[in-house]
Design an enzyme around this catalytic site. Structure first.
Site, PDB file in Angstrom:
ATOM      1  N   THR A  35      17.764  29.714  66.280  1.00 12.91           N
ATOM      2  CA  THR A  35      16.764  30.171  65.305  1.00 12.91           C
ATOM      3  C   THR A  35      16.627  31.692  65.368  1.00 12.91           C
ATOM      4  OG1 THR A  35      15.625  28.122  65.925  1.00 12.91           O
ATOM      5  CG2 THR A  35      14.536  29.552  64.326  1.00 12.91           C
ATOM      6  N   GLY A  88      12.823  32.042  69.574  1.00 10.79           N
ATOM      7  CA  GLY A  88      12.686  30.600  69.378  1.00 10.79           C
ATOM      8  C   GLY A  88      11.991  29.944  70.564  1.00 10.79           C
ATOM      9  N   ASP A  90      11.854  25.864  72.826  1.00  6.57           N
ATOM     10  CA  ASP A  90      12.325  24.486  72.960  1.00  6.57           C
ATOM     11  C   ASP A  90      11.189  23.495  72.776  1.00  6.57           C
ATOM     12  OD1 ASP A  90      15.133  25.062  73.707  1.00  6.57           O
ATOM     13  OD2 ASP A  90      14.136  26.117  75.340  1.00  6.57           O
ATOM     14  N   GLY A 103      18.606  27.801  75.989  1.00  7.50           N
ATOM     15  CA  GLY A 103      19.852  28.553  75.819  1.00  7.50           C
ATOM     16  C   GLY A 103      20.205  29.357  77.065  1.00  7.50           C
ATOM     17  N   GLU A 109      14.233  36.916  78.083  1.00  6.65           N
ATOM     18  CA  GLU A 109      13.286  36.583  77.004  1.00  6.65           C
ATOM     19  C   GLU A 109      11.855  36.827  77.451  1.00  6.65           C
ATOM     20  OE1 GLU A 109      15.724  33.134  74.580  1.00  6.65           O
ATOM     21  OE2 GLU A 109      14.430  32.540  76.205  1.00  6.65           O
ATOM     22  N   LYS A 127      10.066  20.839  67.351  1.00  8.53           N
ATOM     23  CA  LYS A 127       9.710  21.448  68.640  1.00  8.53           C
ATOM     24  C   LYS A 127       8.247  21.204  69.033  1.00  8.53           C
ATOM     25  CE  LYS A 127      13.818  23.314  68.814  1.00  8.53           C
ATOM     26  NZ  LYS A 127      14.095  24.721  68.763  1.00  8.53           N
TER      27      LYS A 127
HETATM   28  C1  5RP Z   1      17.030  30.388  74.787  1.00  9.75           C
HETATM   29  C2  5RP Z   1      15.755  29.922  74.217  1.00  9.75           C
HETATM   30  C3  5RP Z   1      15.753  29.539  72.794  1.00  9.75           C
HETATM   31  O1  5RP Z   1      14.855  30.333  72.114  1.00  9.75           O
HETATM   32  C4  5RP Z   1      15.368  28.103  72.693  1.00  9.75           C
HETATM   33  O2  5RP Z   1      16.308  27.354  73.460  1.00  9.75           O
HETATM   34  C5  5RP Z   1      15.351  27.598  71.259  1.00  9.75           C
HETATM   35  O3  5RP Z   1      16.645  27.635  70.749  1.00  9.75           O
HETATM   36  P1  5RP Z   1      17.012  27.117  69.310  1.00  9.75           P
HETATM   37  O4  5RP Z   1      16.405  28.044  68.332  1.00  9.75           O
HETATM   38  O5  5RP Z   1      18.510  27.144  69.319  1.00  9.75           O
HETATM   39  O6  5RP Z   1      16.483  25.697  69.191  1.00  9.75           O
HETATM   40  O7  5RP Z   1      14.744  29.843  74.865  1.00  9.75           O
HETATM   41  O8  5RP Z   1      16.926  30.607  76.163  1.00  9.75           O
END
Ligand code: 5RP
Length: 234
Positions: A35, A88, A90, A103, A109, A127
């Site tokens: 995202t 983004g 999870d 990710g 982050e 989410k």
């Molecule tokens: C990476 C993250 C991402 O922001 C989280 O995994 C969400 O990812 P996506 O937008 O692919 O669902 O924390 O470390």
């Protein structure tokens, strides 16, 4: 699980909605994940159209993407704070409690989020959860401490599993060369306590609980984009 066209469209809508928080001259935190990547691509288009901003990236991959799109990349050497960071998540629970790190980029982050005046989450509505913990909580750990930290996490009621690299080459290594333990659980009832308990373990670098950090969540679904703020109930 591959994402559906509907989920992709929702992520794109959320990413698009985040553009309005970016103003000329700002330092923008660039998140990681699918995202946040959509947001960086949209931001790159604006930069190519003349928008003047600078970015601080939360991962090597986001930095490379930003540079490839012509977004000037800066760092905390030049700027001690970020005007707005877009990232983004999870999981999003009431109070805008988040799990991040799916990710693998949670450490940078969290550094970016902690330095941001405004931290805004972009996500599709899959989410949203009533309580954190369905998604395994990532914990970044110094390699030599993995056995010790694993035991301590188990005593907290978590079930840690070493994340493996997708190419089968062994454990996944973070941008800082650390190991990730994905902690399964039956739900995280008291996220603040869990965060404090994990933080107290020597050898833990950071965990994926982002509490009291997000200003708002731009949550997209079939009905469009909703804005959730911390005080809101759902
Ligand atoms: C990476 C993250 C991402 O922001 C989280 O995994 C969400 O990812 P996506 O937008 O692919 O669902 O924390 O470390």
């Amino acid at each position: 699980m591959p994402e559906s066209a509907q989920q992709h469209a929702a992520k794109l809508a959320a990413a698009h909605a985040a553009l309005r928080f970016v103003e000329p001259g700002m330092v923008v935190g660039l998140g990681s994940g699918t995202t946040a990547t959509l947001f960086i691509q949209l931001l790159g288009e604006r930069v190519q159209q003349g928008l003047q901003i600078q970015g601080i990236a939360s991962s090597d991959s986001s930095e490379q993407l930003g540079r490839s799109l012509g977004i000037p990349i800066t760092s905390f050497d030049q700027h001690r704070s970020i005007d707005v960071a877009i990232d983004g998540a999870d999981e999003v629970a009431p109070g805008l409690a988040l799990i991040k790190g799916g990710g693998g980029k949670l450490l940078r982050e969290k550094i970016v989020a902690s330095a941001s005046k405004r931290f805004i989450i972009v996500a599709d509505d899959t989410k949203l959860v009533p309580q954190l913990g369905r998604f395994p909580l990532p914990v970044e750990v110094i390699r030599m401490a993995v056995p010790l930290v694993t035991e301590r996490l188990v005593t907290l009621g978590l079930k840690p599993v070493i994340r493996q690299a997708k190419d089968g080459s062994g454990p996944y290594l973070t941008d800082e060369g650390n190991i990730l333990l994905d902690c399964h659980s039956d739900g995280i009832a008291d996220a603040a306590k869990t965060a404090a308990d994990i933080r107290a373990i020597v050898g833990v670098v950071e965990h994926g609980l982002f509490l009291n950090m997000a200003e708002r969540v731009l949550l997209a679904g079939a009905d469009g984009v909703r804005e959730l703020t911390a005080g809101e109930r759902w």
